[in-house]
Design a protein around this motif. Structure first.
Motif, mmCIF file in Angstrom:
data_model
loop_
_atom_site.group_PDB
_atom_site.id
_atom_site.type_symbol
_atom_site.label_atom_id
_atom_site.label_comp_id
_atom_site.label_asym_id
_atom_site.label_seq_id
_atom_site.Cartn_x
_atom_site.Cartn_y
_atom_site.Cartn_z
ATOM 1 N N ARG A 109 23.832 5.405 9.569
ATOM 2 C CA ARG A 109 22.654 5.732 10.020
ATOM 3 C C ARG A 109 22.106 6.269 8.556
ATOM 4 N N GLY A 110 20.782 6.461 8.000
ATOM 5 C CA GLY A 110 20.033 6.844 7.219
ATOM 6 C C GLY A 110 18.842 7.440 7.667
ATOM 7 N N GLN A 111 17.997 8.265 6.775
ATOM 8 C CA GLN A 111 16.914 8.847 6.939
ATOM 9 C C GLN A 111 16.335 8.936 5.531
ATOM 10 N N GLY A 112 15.036 8.387 5.725
ATOM 11 C CA GLY A 112 14.350 8.626 4.513
ATOM 12 C C GLY A 112 12.800 8.455 4.551
ATOM 13 N N TRP A 113 12.283 8.319 3.553
ATOM 14 C CA TRP A 113 10.595 7.909 3.404
ATOM 15 C C TRP A 113 10.195 6.761 3.108
ATOM 16 N N LEU A 114 9.203 6.151 3.971
ATOM 17 C CA LEU A 114 8.573 4.820 3.601
ATOM 18 C C LEU A 114 7.689 5.183 2.313
ATOM 19 N N VAL A 115 7.583 4.519 1.308
ATOM 20 C CA VAL A 115 6.985 4.810 0.085
ATOM 21 C C VAL A 115 5.893 3.800 -0.034
ATOM 22 N N ASP A 116 5.941 2.453 0.373
ATOM 23 C CA ASP A 116 5.078 1.400 0.359
ATOM 24 C C ASP A 116 5.298 0.489 1.454
ATOM 25 N N VAL A 129 0.864 -1.127 -0.081
ATOM 26 C CA VAL A 129 0.047 0.211 -0.048
ATOM 27 C C VAL A 129 0.815 1.332 -0.139
ATOM 28 N N PRO A 130 0.464 2.210 -0.745
ATOM 29 C CA PRO A 130 1.255 3.671 -0.762
ATOM 30 C C PRO A 130 1.043 4.298 0.149
ATOM 31 N N LEU A 131 2.293 4.819 0.818
ATOM 32 C CA LEU A 131 2.349 5.736 2.089
ATOM 33 C C LEU A 131 3.407 6.669 1.882
ATOM 34 N N ARG A 132 3.534 7.630 2.844
ATOM 35 C CA ARG A 132 4.641 8.595 2.981
ATOM 36 C C ARG A 132 4.828 8.831 4.166
ATOM 37 N N VAL A 160 -1.700 -1.609 7.007
ATOM 38 C CA VAL A 160 -1.900 -2.058 5.478
ATOM 39 C C VAL A 160 -3.505 -1.946 5.186
ATOM 40 N N LEU A 161 -4.145 -2.209 6.233
ATOM 41 C CA LEU A 161 -5.767 -2.154 6.087
ATOM 42 C C LEU A 161 -6.138 -0.851 5.898
ATOM 43 N N LYS A 162 -5.771 0.092 6.766
ATOM 44 C CA LYS A 162 -6.088 1.465 6.719
ATOM 45 C C LYS A 162 -5.945 2.203 5.129
ATOM 46 N N TYR A 163 -4.825 1.534 4.735
ATOM 47 C CA TYR A 163 -4.398 2.441 3.454
ATOM 48 C C TYR A 163 -4.615 1.501 2.254
ATOM 49 N N ALA A 164 -5.055 0.130 2.435
ATOM 50 C CA ALA A 164 -5.207 -0.505 1.108
ATOM 51 C C ALA A 164 -6.362 -0.082 0.374
ATOM 52 N N THR A 165 -6.087 0.152 -1.096
ATOM 53 C CA THR A 165 -7.144 0.575 -1.959
ATOM 54 C C THR A 165 -7.580 -0.699 -2.696
ATOM 55 N N PHE A 166 -8.913 -1.160 -1.974
ATOM 56 C CA PHE A 166 -9.383 -2.612 -2.526
ATOM 57 C C PHE A 166 -9.706 -2.676 -3.943
ATOM 58 N N PRO A 167 -10.253 -1.444 -4.446
ATOM 59 C CA PRO A 167 -10.751 -1.680 -5.986
ATOM 60 C C PRO A 167 -9.561 -1.871 -6.868
ATOM 61 N N SER A 187 3.785 -3.478 3.106
ATOM 62 C CA SER A 187 3.118 -4.614 3.127
ATOM 63 C C SER A 187 3.446 -5.560 4.405
ATOM 64 N N LYS A 188 2.831 -6.548 4.638
ATOM 65 C CA LYS A 188 2.813 -7.208 5.748
ATOM 66 C C LYS A 188 4.240 -8.103 5.679
ATOM 67 N N THR A 189 4.865 -8.068 4.632
ATOM 68 C CA THR A 189 6.015 -8.812 4.587
ATOM 69 C C THR A 189 7.146 -7.906 4.576
ATOM 70 N N GLY A 190 6.990 -6.614 4.130
ATOM 71 C CA GLY A 190 8.391 -5.775 3.703
ATOM 72 C C GLY A 190 7.672 -4.411 3.356
ATOM 73 N N CYS A 191 8.848 -3.746 3.132
ATOM 74 C CA CYS A 191 8.564 -2.197 2.522
ATOM 75 C C CYS A 191 9.676 -1.671 1.555
ATOM 76 N N LYS A 192 9.130 -0.549 0.879
ATOM 77 C CA LYS A 192 10.304 0.087 -0.123
ATOM 78 C C LYS A 192 10.563 1.412 0.694
ATOM 79 N N ILE A 193 11.901 1.692 0.596
ATOM 80 C CA ILE A 193 12.116 3.129 1.290
ATOM 81 C C ILE A 193 12.878 3.991 0.085
ATOM 82 N N LEU A 194 12.657 5.205 0.267
ATOM 83 C CA LEU A 194 13.218 6.204 -0.417
ATOM 84 C C LEU A 194 14.292 7.016 0.238
ATOM 85 N N GLY A 195 15.602 6.766 0.237
ATOM 86 C CA GLY A 195 16.499 7.367 0.982
ATOM 87 C C GLY A 195 17.856 6.753 0.549
ATOM 88 N N PRO A 196 19.028 7.146 1.160
ATOM 89 C CA PRO A 196 20.346 6.644 0.888
ATOM 90 C C PRO A 196 20.521 5.246 0.725
#
Length: 148
Positions: free
Chosen positions: A56-63, A38-41, A129-136, A65-74
């Motif tokens: 150490r690093g800082q960034g943004w969680l961009v999506d 699910v997309p998040l920022r 994940v449930l809160k931000y899921a786009t079911f359609p 799931s229950k198994t992992g995520c994608k991070i924008l940052g170094p």
């Protein structure tokens, strides 16, 4: 008698169907996720273990799931063990997940796989994940979440 050539339009249509089929097959192989993201920022900070050379690093969680995520940052190196701290905009404390593993890295983004989460962590991730899921728009191959 003149031999007949296949209709040019028909051969192009067949080639197009074959090309589309190959693309779908490749996409299925590349997308090996077993859970919908699910997309998040959300702001995230992270650090690696000392034996990997503490960083150490800082960034943004961009999506997520229950198994992992994608991070924008170094980006970090693949197979690096990293601790993530997510600062969700809710009334709860930041979520800290240890022993995640970097599974891919591409310039300024990277993906991590969560370890077996503790019950509280798993429940919070599932709620988000449930809160931000786009079911359609969800995929039929992936589950957005599973209550456990």
């Amino acid at each position: 008698m003149k031999s007949r050539q296949p209709d040019k339009g028909l051969s192009q249509a067949i080639a197009g169907v074959a090309h589309e089929s190959i693309q779908q097959s490749l996409a299925a192989r590349i997308d090996r996720r077993n859970a919908e993201r699910v997309p998040l920022r959300v702001y995230v900070s992270y650090f690696t273990d000392e034996w990997m050379g503490l960083s150490r690093g800082q960034g943004w969680l961009v999506d997520l799931s229950k198994t992992g995520c994608k991070i924008l940052g170094p980006a970090l190196m693949v197979e690096t063990s990293v601790t993530l701290v997510f600062y969700f905009q809710d009334e709860n404390d930041p979520l800290c997940v240890s022993n995640t593993t970097v599974t891919w890295s591409d310039g300024e983004t990277f993906g991590v796989r969560f370890p077996k989460l503790k019950a509280q962590e798993r429940q919070r991730v599932q709620e988000l994940v449930l809160k931000y899921a786009t079911f359609p728009a969800r995929s039929r191959e992936h589950t957005a979440f599973r209550l456990a």
